[in-house]
Design an enzyme around this catalytic site. Structure first.
Site, PDB file in Angstrom:
ATOM      1  N   LYS A   1      17.205  15.152  72.804  1.00 41.79           N
ATOM      2  CA  LYS A   1      18.615  15.280  72.289  1.00 41.79           C
ATOM      3  C   LYS A   1      18.955  16.287  73.054  1.00 41.79           C
ATOM      4  CE  LYS A   1      17.798  15.051  67.948  1.00 41.79           C
ATOM      5  NZ  LYS A   1      16.020  14.996  68.222  1.00 41.79           N
TER       6      LYS A   1
ATOM      7  N   ARG B   1      21.387  14.250  59.974  1.00 40.66           N
ATOM      8  CA  ARG B   1      20.041  13.918  60.311  1.00 40.66           C
ATOM      9  C   ARG B   1      19.709  13.030  58.954  1.00 40.66           C
ATOM     10  NH1 ARG B   1      17.637  18.151  63.719  1.00 40.66           N
ATOM     11  NH2 ARG B   1      15.652  17.435  64.216  1.00 40.66           N
TER      12      ARG B   1
ATOM     13  N   ARG C   1       6.086  20.813  74.901  1.00 43.38           N
ATOM     14  CA  ARG C   1       7.283  21.416  74.856  1.00 43.38           C
ATOM     15  C   ARG C   1       7.462  23.023  74.672  1.00 43.38           C
ATOM     16  NH1 ARG C   1      12.616  19.757  71.078  1.00 43.38           N
ATOM     17  NH2 ARG C   1      10.843  20.123  69.415  1.00 43.38           N
TER      18      ARG C   1
ATOM     19  N   ARG D   1       6.847  26.174  69.917  1.00 47.54           N
ATOM     20  CA  ARG D   1       7.379  26.372  68.649  1.00 47.54           C
ATOM     21  C   ARG D   1       6.433  26.006  67.557  1.00 47.54           C
ATOM     22  NH1 ARG D   1      13.120  22.919  68.835  1.00 47.54           N
ATOM     23  NH2 ARG D   1      12.236  22.255  66.930  1.00 47.54           N
TER      24      ARG D   1
ATOM     25  N   ARG E   1       7.197  15.332  61.109  1.00 48.33           N
ATOM     26  CA  ARG E   1       8.502  15.153  61.239  1.00 48.33           C
ATOM     27  C   ARG E   1       8.837  13.894  61.645  1.00 48.33           C
ATOM     28  NH1 ARG E   1       9.463  19.794  65.572  1.00 48.33           N
ATOM     29  NH2 ARG E   1      11.511  19.212  65.678  1.00 48.33           N
TER      30      ARG E   1
HETATM   31  P1  ADP Z   1      14.702  16.997  71.081  1.00 49.28           P
HETATM   32  O1  ADP Z   1      16.039  18.073  71.117  1.00 49.28           O
HETATM   33  O2  ADP Z   1      15.190  15.532  70.869  1.00 49.28           O
HETATM   34  O3  ADP Z   1      13.979  17.666  69.954  1.00 49.28           O
HETATM   35  P2  ADP Z   1      14.173  17.989  73.644  1.00 49.28           P
HETATM   36  O4  ADP Z   1      15.330  17.754  74.538  1.00 49.28           O
HETATM   37  O5  ADP Z   1      13.809  19.639  73.401  1.00 49.28           O
HETATM   38  O6  ADP Z   1      14.116  16.905  72.280  1.00 49.28           O
HETATM   39  O7  ADP Z   1      12.750  17.264  74.471  1.00 49.28           O
HETATM   40  C1  ADP Z   1      11.567  17.430  74.048  1.00 49.28           C
HETATM   41  C2  ADP Z   1      10.706  17.865  75.087  1.00 49.28           C
HETATM   42  O8  ADP Z   1      10.461  16.647  76.046  1.00 49.28           O
HETATM   43  C3  ADP Z   1      11.063  18.911  75.904  1.00 49.28           C
HETATM   44  O9  ADP Z   1      10.105  19.680  76.344  1.00 49.28           O
HETATM   45  C4  ADP Z   1      11.879  18.203  76.993  1.00 49.28           C
HETATM   46  O10 ADP Z   1      11.636  19.123  78.230  1.00 49.28           O
HETATM   47  C5  ADP Z   1      11.036  17.018  77.419  1.00 49.28           C
HETATM   48  N1  ADP Z   1      11.860  15.881  77.760  1.00 49.28           N
HETATM   49  C6  ADP Z   1      13.188  15.649  77.438  1.00 49.28           C
HETATM   50  N2  ADP Z   1      13.664  14.384  78.064  1.00 49.28           N
HETATM   51  C7  ADP Z   1      12.358  14.012  78.759  1.00 49.28           C
HETATM   52  C8  ADP Z   1      12.088  12.740  79.540  1.00 49.28           C
HETATM   53  N3  ADP Z   1      13.409  11.867  79.809  1.00 49.28           N
HETATM   54  N4  ADP Z   1      11.166  12.554  80.040  1.00 49.28           N
HETATM   55  C9  ADP Z   1       9.965  13.578  79.938  1.00 49.28           C
HETATM   56  N5  ADP Z   1      10.190  14.596  79.191  1.00 49.28           N
HETATM   57  C10 ADP Z   1      11.614  14.729  78.550  1.00 49.28           C
HETATM   58  P1  AMP Z   2      15.603  20.498  66.019  1.00 51.75           P
HETATM   59  O1  AMP Z   2      15.652  21.847  66.705  1.00 51.75           O
HETATM   60  O2  AMP Z   2      16.838  19.939  66.199  1.00 51.75           O
HETATM   61  O3  AMP Z   2      14.363  19.993  66.128  1.00 51.75           O
HETATM   62  O4  AMP Z   2      15.524  21.052  64.502  1.00 51.75           O
HETATM   63  C1  AMP Z   2      14.289  21.813  64.091  1.00 51.75           C
HETATM   64  C2  AMP Z   2      14.239  21.827  62.423  1.00 51.75           C
HETATM   65  O5  AMP Z   2      15.357  22.373  61.908  1.00 51.75           O
HETATM   66  C3  AMP Z   2      14.174  20.472  61.810  1.00 51.75           C
HETATM   67  O6  AMP Z   2      12.697  20.138  61.796  1.00 51.75           O
HETATM   68  C4  AMP Z   2      14.614  20.586  60.266  1.00 51.75           C
HETATM   69  O7  AMP Z   2      13.692  21.367  59.517  1.00 51.75           O
HETATM   70  C5  AMP Z   2      15.701  21.577  60.602  1.00 51.75           C
HETATM   71  N1  AMP Z   2      17.042  21.040  60.852  1.00 51.75           N
HETATM   72  C6  AMP Z   2      17.742  20.889  62.043  1.00 51.75           C
HETATM   73  N2  AMP Z   2      18.781  20.229  61.748  1.00 51.75           N
HETATM   74  C7  AMP Z   2      18.975  19.620  60.588  1.00 51.75           C
HETATM   75  C8  AMP Z   2      19.897  18.794  59.829  1.00 51.75           C
HETATM   76  N3  AMP Z   2      20.935  18.533  60.244  1.00 51.75           N
HETATM   77  N4  AMP Z   2      19.312  18.537  58.633  1.00 51.75           N
HETATM   78  C9  AMP Z   2      18.210  19.218  57.926  1.00 51.75           C
HETATM   79  N5  AMP Z   2      17.094  19.840  58.726  1.00 51.75           N
HETATM   80  C10 AMP Z   2      17.617  20.125  59.939  1.00 51.75           C
END
Ligand code: ADP
Ligand code: AMP
Length: 214
Positions: free
Chosen positions: A13, A88, A127, A160, A171
């Site tokens: 995302k 969410r 990541r 992280r 999660r």
């Molecule tokens: P989210 O915001 O949904 O939690 P991220 O955008 O941070 O996810 O992506 C999670 C991990 O996967 C990151 O390390 C990112 O670089 C990697 N990633 C994202 N999209 C892809 C993809 N299409 N293929 C492989 N790795 C990906």
């Molecule tokens: P993210 O960076 O989107 O993966 O969010 C990291 C963490 O922040 C999540 O696992 C939740 O604990 C909290 N968080 C982020 N957005 C929300 C939301 N819309 N509602 C509740 N918790 C959230």
């Protein structure tokens, strides 16, 4: 363009939202980034949110909905925005609809990035996030130019705390229980777009932009 990014934790995302935001010149609003900034600055909100985030739990709805509603009232959101990580839960989606209704506007599309659970755990362990600017990388799929150093701000990049395997599994369970029902919620509103999130990062971006149009 008013957009929502849906998908499991680690679906991509944030990665895609940043690209779509740059392409359409709209702000990228990540509730996870807002919480992490508050944790870094040791605000009251940050201290409360951290308790939940470290355990892999969702922060309670009442701590998040007003923050987003206020953010959407800012000037830079007038022409559009992309929400990443919000809503969410169904109550969050309902509050968002209400807030947008009072602003006489609505979401154009909710984009679901579909990635099976087995890919997620692998992705999350790779990541890395920048401690300074929040940029994200993947050690294999999207590595920084210099190991452990952020390309953009030269900050240190780390795993992280909530990306450790045990927390990721927690999660993921919560995603299935509380967040996945949003796919049906937005499908019922006829604004759901689903893209395959298992292909290369560039190909995911291409399919999103193809659907949204130039
Ligand atoms: P989210 O915001 O949904 O939690 P991220 O955008 O941070 O996810 O992506 C999670 C991990 O996967 C990151 O390390 C990112 O670089 C990697 N990633 C994202 N999209 C892809 C993809 N299409 N293929 C492989 N790795 C990906
Ligand atoms: P993210 O960076 O989107 O993966 O969010 C990291 C963490 O922040 C999540 O696992 C939740 O604990 C909290 N968080 C982020 N957005 C929300 C939301 N819309 N509602 C509740 N918790 C959230």
């Amino acid at each position: 363009m008013r957009l929502i990014m849906l998908g499991a934790p680690g679906a991509g995302k944030g990665t895609q939202a940043k690209r779509v935001a740059a392409k359409y010149n709209i702000p990228h609003i990540s509730t996870g980034d807002i919480f992490r900034a508050n944790i870094k600055n040791q605000t009251e909100l940050g201290l409360k949110a951290k308790e939940y985030m470290d355990k892999g739990l969702l922060v309670p709805d009442d701590l998040v909905v007003d923050i987003v509603a206020d953010r959407l009232l800012q000037d830079d959101c007038k022409e559009g925005f992309i929400l990443d990580g919000f809503p969410r839960t169904i109550p969050q989606a309902e509050s968002l609809d209400k807030a947008l209704l009072s602003m006489k506007t609505k979401i154009d599309y909710a984009i679901d990035i579909a990635v099976p659970d087995e890919n997620i755990v692998r992705r999350m362990s790779g990541r890395r996030a920048c401690l300074k600017c929040g940029a994200t990388y993947h050690i294999k799929y999207n590595p920084p130019k210099t190991e452990d150093i952020c390309d953009t701000c030269l900050g240190e990049i780390v795993l992280r705390d909530d990306d450790k395997e045990e927390t990721v599994l927690k999660r993921l369970g919560i995603y299935h229980e509380q967040t996945k029902p949003l796919i049906d919620y937005y499908n019922a509103q006829d604004i759901l777009i689903s893209v395959d999130g298992t292909v290369d990062i560039d190909d995911v971006t291409k399919s999103i932009i193809e659907i949204l149009g130039v």
